[in-house]
Write an enzyme that holds these catalytic residues in place. Structure first.
Site: not given
Ligand SMILES: Cc1cc2nc3c(=O)[nH]c(=O)nc-3n(C[C@H](O)[C@H](O)[C@H](O)COP(=O)(O)OP(=O)(O)OC[C@H]3O[C@@H](n4cnc5c(N)ncnc54)[C@H](O)[C@@H]3O)c2cc1C
Ligand code: FES
Ligand code: FES
Length: 1385
Positions: A103, A143, A192, A375, A832, A1296
């Site tokens: 997603c 489910c 579930c 990172i 639910f 339930e």
């Molecule tokens: C469900 C979920 C839970 C998370 N939980 C945590 C958590 O508990 N703790 C935590 O610290 N983080 C958490 N994160 C954040 C996660 O670590 C960051 O989303 C991720 O590291 C971003 O990296 P990416 O490669 O996906 O960046 P992208 O989404 O591709 O980019 C993020 C942003 O940075 C810019 N960018 C990327 N790389 C560079 C670069 N080299 N130079 C300049 N700009 C750049 C992009 O243009 C964009 O604006 C979570 C994320 C998700 C989705």
């Molecule tokens: S079996 Fe329904 S959410 Fe996991």
């Molecule tokens: S993590 Fe992609 S739908 Fe929830």
């Protein structure tokens, strides 16, 4: 700021690119407009002309047949969309595979990659994968909506484990360990099952698992030896792995095809690309890596250009150098963890910092996010948009530096400096991060390092309330025989500030102290409290500050005691800090099976579980879109009470139409839902009645466009001359805003309250409890597909628990006769209760749009809108007066209950009845009450699993606990004193009490006390609490009584020419195993009468088919836990009719031939024109349609006094299922409901803004239980109680009631907090009874901040002060002796 000589050979500092170079690169870029090539499940896909913001999930679901990839949150928080992504590394000729959340992953970034989905592992045609089979056999899919994602998470862990250079695994057993198998699915949500069976299915693959530890399954039987058990599992051949990367893609890679978005392959090329983009004045550009940032920021705008950083080698370095390690910005968090671990281990004791950094990073997000999250992306999100990053805080504490490319120059700056810069502009690129070793090079100096991230989920997938990392270099002071802090770095972040900080004032205070004392520590804490100040409006601000104090204390306190060799001990203690999470789950299940009604009573696997696992099971949104299909999204009100002047959508998102109440056709009505108590409107007309109420439906060409259009719609409100909205029950009382509760459903009072109060020795008056809401969090959000048919007819596919009611609502809305409408429901991805009433407006709006536009319209409500619209559980305020004797016997209880129903009545007027169904579980002497159902301007509250019943049972426990506290006696004594005799039960429950032998609660309660060894454990807990200041344990045993009612249900059974059987029932398969039980019942009745031998297995001949409201009418509700049994009964009646018709033929054939085969019988029946369809409508007899369910649970918890975290060490349950129709299914219901109850009581914070709009509206803020928050040991016994003459084959409900049992966790937590408060009182020098601190209400949910608050936000300071003054006393009495603090920590 310092310019560095960055290691890139192609970039020199300050050197800009020449025109020639630029021209060269531009030509290359222009040539890149070629299609993407990738593989899905081994098939080649070549695509072009896709909008670059298209995600992999959108592509898979809308453009391929691979629908196993589910959309549930769209923000990386649930794992339903997980796929395996493999890339080919041509340099090392190696394929690297990992899970990713499809997603968030952009389609363009999977160029040259191979994707494997659950269908690709195996399927019903080619054979299932053993993962699918084992999930099915271990009852790990209810489910089924989460199951394909779970399977992929496990599959990835398996194939990566195989790559490990370890000893050969024996055939069928992977190299994966049981702990790794559990962790593999720790980021996946399931609403579930309660996770235990999923964990077991995963662990079957583990090389170190003991088969005896695995739970109930359909593979082996009791008594099978270990080896036999292993043999009976569907075989897993590690030598016969699925080819995750087809050969043709390797060739593609070599041919280096290019595509339309920019993918520079060197730093030089990147610079040129950026220059040309800047020169072109492109409106919006995005540098992109994993794109996981959109999971948090929900960017809805499209960018004109994307620059993919992943192919730039200079950004993907992992380089060791003499100072430490340099990690390229595009390195994923997972890769960084591996590198840090590898290097940390290689360094031995000196590798502490790296190992701890890796350990902390392993709790960020979930595996499938860490695999693509870079990172660099994380750091930039924090720098640019103040993301509450963990990585920034921990890297800040170790003095990291960053390399940044700015204006063609490479700058090297300290991370701290980088954070203080203005937000990084587009032209700047983060290149890499340098993490120093932090080894001390001075002899005698030691490095201490620790990181912290208290969050609702210990293993991650939840942002912390605060994060912190402390690095200290200490040495032993010869002069004071204490510890000197030579250097210290204290970093804090994510506590409601824009960026992570260093607490410099505290650092300065601590450095150089000759010997750290308690007074120093207290002073440091005071300084820290003045530093850690969350921004105004941050939730739980005081709690976050107290966490900072707790961690500083935890880090420094061992140093106070440290003498000589003790420094090592302290170090070791700190080193173990994070290992405490350890979460290998275990448990036992005791079920008795009976052959009496075979195959009824057998724990057979759930029907369709394997196709659910492989992702072939079709949910509503998996049905392919018909030609011309449009997509819809709701525009909801954000105001509780306002006049809607105008709803405007932005043309950019191409809305085809905006449907509102004005589009109701002539003859139709603005009706969106209906219950037996009346209808409710579909759309607000001129006036909104709640924030979250649908105002209109936008229809567009795709779901994404519809969502974007709805999101960006502008609504003009007008508040002139309107009264303020009613948001609370107090407002409702003041303005007399109530729904009328009909007398026939209002419960009856019992006894004479005044007399009961007169008999009491003690009274508690006007005590108050408040209970909040809970969101359903079904994994499949609300969805529907409406297809117009000839002659103003309409077919609607809906994920709904009540198709019959929906049918009638749609007909009323469209103004057509009921027979023009057909509602079809095959399966529901979790309900639910949320898909009983709340699914109706969704499908009705869809039908209205399809009717108006004469085109199919479908809707898949996104998670946020779903949360806003859905309503959830009823909040309520309870005030009670209770009278009781000195021995704990309660003589009278009066309750005033105000129930917040929201703006429509829904089923809310049954709440008083439901509350009393469970509250009467104790003999209150006299029971009186006044309950009001308040009409407010909140979203409509509806039936959520055990609606009212869970609150009723909880209120009962709260009163009991209050009485026990007031009397200072053991709560268990009060429980037992007030438990019903059968006589009092009959007074409180009337005929529902049934016969005396059916009242199993007292014996079941006693049995549980014995089997759970509660007395022995109470002693152990006392000892534990005496020895531990910062962790307190407690145990609690809670009984439940839950009254249910069986409702009329139709059934239809048909036998086809080949002898196969088709069954239709009123009940809907929601994951609760209804179809499975119905199948068993059909097979039992037909085979026991009509089959001659054991060899005939009719079970395999039965298929239960989807509900179709024109085929089977009067389907009613699937709710209230009894639909499975009533559906079974209706089917039994049908089968009896068929038996009656076929018996004479069978008898005749048997006489003629000795025996008769099923197929022969059916052929003969056809020849004799027997009608092979039988219908029934089961109507339970009045007086026997209600009955009581009994159960009890004992839970032991451990509360961390420093953080407020509650760990559930063990839960034991005994539940009376009567004679279970399918013990495996019932077990799944019990465990699943219990864990959902844990969510309600402990985790799920349903918060609203001042307009009543939910603000915890995503997986980021609304935390349902995950595998790491369920009981560490989870034992369940299904009591197979005796014959129940009025029940369906003596069975009882399980859906339930077990949810109520989770109150045991809450009660145990309250008891543990009591222990902490006792201790706190003593530190404060108070007497417990003086401060009355032992009488307190523990709110629901008892989340971390709440628990900590009750344990004392200032507990550390109180402890230190008490120690200081006690030391002072000691010093003054033992003159001249040096102070040593030898207390255990
Ligand atoms: C469900 C979920 C839970 C998370 N939980 C945590 C958590 O508990 N703790 C935590 O610290 N983080 C958490 N994160 C954040 C996660 O670590 C960051 O989303 C991720 O590291 C971003 O990296 P990416 O490669 O996906 O960046 P992208 O989404 O591709 O980019 C993020 C942003 O940075 C810019 N960018 C990327 N790389 C560079 C670069 N080299 N130079 C300049 N700009 C750049 C992009 O243009 C964009 O604006 C979570 C994320 C998700 C989705
Ligand atoms: S079996 Fe329904 S959410 Fe996991
Ligand atoms: S993590 Fe992609 S739908 Fe929830």
């Amino acid at each position: 700021m310092a310019h560095s000589s960055f290691h890139s050979p192609s970039v020199s500092n300050g050197v800009s690119i020449t025109m020639e170079e630029s021209a060269f690169v531009t030509v290359q870029a222009a040539a890149r407009d070629e299609p993407l090539v990738f593989a899905i499940n081994g098939e080649r896909f070549e695509v072009s002309d896709f909008e670059p913001s298209t995600t992999l999930l959108e592509y898979l679901r809308s453009h391929t047949r691979f629908k196993s990839v589910k959309l549930s949150c769209g923000e990386g928080g649930c794992g339903a969309c997980v796929v395996l992504l493999s890339r080919y590394d041509s340099v090392n000729d190696e394929v690297k595979s990992c899970t990713i959340s499809s997603c968030l992953t952009l389609l363009y970034s999977v160029d040259k990659c191979s994707i494997v989905t659950s269908e690709g592992l195996g399927n019903s045609r080619d054979g299932f994968h053993p993962i699918h089979e084992r999930f099915a056999g271990f009852h790990a899919s209810q489910c089924g909506f989460c199951t394909p994602g779970m399977c992929m998470s496990l599959f990835s862990a398996l194939i990566n484990a195989e790559k490990r250079p370890q000893e050969d695994s024996s055939l069928g057993i992977s190299k994966i360990t049981a702990s790794e198998a559990e962790r593999a699915i720790s980021g996946n949500l399931c609403r579930c099952t309660g996770y235990r069976p999923i964990a077991d299915a995963c662990k079957t693959f583990a090389s170190d698992v003991d088969m005896e530890d695995l739970g109930i399954n359909s593979f082996w039987t009791k008594g099978d030896c270990k080896n036999l058990k292993a043999e009976k599992l569907p075989s897993y051949n590690t030598n016969n792995q699925i080819n995750v990367f087809p050969q043709f893609l390797k060739n593609e890679f070599r041919s280096l095809k290019r595509h339309s978005w920019c993918s520079p392959t060197s730093l030089l090329e990147l610079q040129v690309t950026m220059k040309s983009i800047l020169a072109e004045n492109v409106e919006s550009v995005k540098l992109v890596m994993g794109n996981t940032g959109t999971g948090y920021y929900k960017e809805i705008s499209k960018f004109n250009k994307y620059v993919d950083l992943r192919y730039i080698p200079e950004l993907s370095v992992i380089r060791l150098n003499q100072n430490g390690i340099e990690i390229g910005a595009t390195i994923s968090i997972s890769e960084a963890i591996s590198a840090l671990k590898k290097e940390g281990k290689a360094m031995g004791q000196g590798g502490l910092v790296f190992l701890k950094l890796a350990n902390h990073m392993e709790k960020i997000a979930s595996g499938f996010v860490r695999n693509s999250a870079s990172i660099g992306g994380n750091l930039v999100m924090a720098q640019r948009k103040h993301f509450p990053s963990d990585i920034v805080t921990i890297l800040l504490s170790v003095g990291s530096t960053v390399n940044i490319l700015m204006d063609s120059k490479v700058e090297t700056v300290l991370l701290e400096e980088f954070l203080a810069w203005p937000p990084l502009n587009f032209g700047s690129v983060l290149l890499s991060i340098q993490i120093p070793h932090n080894q001390s090079n001075k002899i005698g100096n030691k490095v201490f390092f620790e990181t912290y991230r208290p969050s609702l989920r210990p293993l991650g997938n939840a942002l912390p309330y605060l994060n912190a990392a402390f690095l200290a270099e200490v040495s032993h002071s010869e002069t004071t025989n204490g510890v000197i802090i030579n250097n210290i770095c204290l970093a804090f972040g994510a506590y409601g500030v824009k960026r992570a900080i260093r607490a410099r004032n505290v650092e300065e205070f601590l450095v150089g102290k000759k010997s750290l004392t308690l007074e120093d520590l207290l002073e440091a804490i005071t300084l820290l409290k003045g530093t850690i100040i969350p921004e105004v409006g941050t939730p739980h601000a005081a709690y976050r500050c107290s966490l900072a104090v707790s961690f500083l204390f935890e880090f420094l306190h061992p140093l106070i005691n440290a003498r000589d060799g003790l420094v090592e001990d302290s170090l070791q203690k700190i080193f173990n800090h994070n290992e405490e999470i350890g979460f290998l789950l275990s448990g036992s299940q005791v079920v008795e099976t009976s052959q009496k009604y075979y195959p009824v009573g057998e724990p057979i696997a759930k029907t369709g579980a394997a196709i659910q696992a492989s992702g072939e099971a079709v949910f509503v949104d998996d049905i392919p879109s018909p030609t011309d299909c449009l997509h819809a999204a709701f525009i909801c009100s954000t105001k509780p009470l306002a006049r809607v002047k105008r709803v405007k959508t932005i043309p950019e998102f191409l809305p085809v139409d905006v449907i509102s109440y004005k589009d109701i056709p002539k003859g139709g009505a603005n009706v969106g839902a209906k219950t037996v108590f009346g209808p409710e409107p579909l759309f607000a007309d001129e006036l909104t009645s709640a924030a979250g109420q649908p105002l209109a439906l936008v229809v567009a060409d795709t779901q994404k466009h519809a969502d974007m259009a709805a999101n960006s719609a502008i609504v003009d409100y007008d508040f002139e001359n309107l009264e303020p909205p009613i948001l609370t029950v107090e407002d409702a009382v003041q303005r007399s805003s109530f729904f009328e509760v009909f007398p026939f459903i209002y419960p009856k009072q019992i006894g004479d309250f005044s007399r009961g109060m007169d008999e009491a020795d003690h009274k508690i008056l006007s005590a108050e409890i408040r209970l909040g809401s809970q969101y359903y969090f079904y994994m499949e959000t609300q969805c529907a597909l409406a297809i117009p048919d000839e002659d103003n007819c309409m077919v609607i596919y809906s994920s709904i628990q009540t198709p019959e009611f929906l049918h009638s609502v749609i007909a009323s809305c469209l103004g057509v006769p009921d027979h023009n409408i057909r509602v079809i429901t095959r399966r529901v991805g979790g309900g639910f209760g949320g898909k009983a009433i709340r699914a109706m407006p969704v499908a009705t709006a869809c039908a209205l749009a399809a009717f108006k536009l004469r085109r199919p319209v479908r809707i898949y409500v996104n998670r946020k809108t779903d949360m806003i619209m859905a309503g959830g559980r009823h909040p309520m305020k309870i005030t009670y007066n209770v009278g009781f004797k000195s021995d704990g016997k309660i003589t009278a209880l009066h309750l005033d209950i105000l129930i917040n129903a929201g703006f429509t009545q829904d089923i809310s007027i049954v709440m008083p009845h439901n509350i009393m169904c469970t509250l009467r579980k104790y003999n209150w002497g006299a029971l009186s009450f006044d309950m009001k159902v308040c009409k407010t301007n909140l979203s409509s509250k509806s039936a959520m699993r055990a609606p009212g019943e869970v609150q009723g049972s909880f209120i009962a426990e709260a009163v009991i606990e209050h009485v026990a506290s007031a009397l200072s006696i053991d709560v268990d004594i009060v429980r037992k004193k007030n438990m019903h005799t059968f006589d009092s039960l009959s007074i409180f429950y009337g005929v529902s009490a049934g016969e005396s032998h059916e009242y199993t609660l007292p014996s079941l309660y006693e049995k549980l006390a014995v089997t759970s060894r509660i007395d022995e454990r109470i002693e152990r807990i006392k000892e534990f609490n005496g020895n531990n200041k910062w962790r307190k344990r407690a145990i609690s045993l809670v009984p439940i009584i839950h009254e249910v009612t069986v409702r009329p249900t139709p059934g239809k059974v048909s036998i086809l020419q080949d002898g196969s059987i088709v069954v239709e029932v009123g009940g809907i398969e929601l994951g609760q195993g209804l179809w499975t039980k119905v199948k068993q019942m059909t097979a039992f009745v037909l085979s026991s009468s009509l089959c001659s031998g054991d060899d005939e297995n009719l079970l395999d001949k039965v298929r239960v088919v989807q509900a179709d409201t024109l085929s089977l009418v009067q389907g009613g509700f699937t709710a209230g836990s009894t639909t499975s049994e009533s559906s079974c009964e209706s089917v039994r009646l049908c089968c009896n009719i068929l038996v009656e018709r076929l018996m004479p033929i069978k008898n005749r054939l048997t006489e003629e031939k000795g025996s008769v085969k099923w197929e022969e019988l059916i052929t003969a029946g056809h020849l004799q024109c027997v009608s092979f369809t039988a219908n029934s409508y089961y109507v339970p007899a009045v007086g026997t349609n209600s009955y009581l369910n009994y159960g009890a649970a004992v839970s032991e918890v451990e509360v961390n006094v420093l953080t407020g975290q509650t760990k559930i060490l063990q839960s034991d349950i005994i539940y009376d299922c009567g004679q279970s129709l399918n013990p495996a299914v019932d077990l799944g219901q019990i465990e699943g409901a219990f864990v959902q109850g844990i969510g309600f009581f402990m985790l799920e914070e349903y918060l609203t803004n001042s307009d009543g709009l939910i603000i915890t509206d995503s997986t980021w803020t609304y935390k349902i239980p995950t595998i790491d928050t369920i009981p560490k040991r989870f034992n369940v016994e299904i009591l197979n109680s005796s014959h129940h003459k009025n029940r369906v084959l003596s069975s009882k409900a399980s859906g339930e009631p077990p949810l109520l049992l989770a109150a045991s966790v809450h009660c145990a937590t309250r008891a543990a907090i009591k222990e902490a408060r006792k201790q706190l009182s003593s530190w404060r020098g108070e007497r417990c009874d003086e401060s009355n601190s032992m009488v307190f209400q523990l709110p629901v949910p008892a989340s971390m901040p709440i628990v900590k608050e009750l344990c004392g936000l200032d507990s550390v300071e109180c402890y230190l002060k008490s120690q200081i003054s006690s030391n002072a006393r000691q010093c003054s009495s033992i003159d001249g002796m040096p102070f040593t603090n030898n207390k255990t920590f």
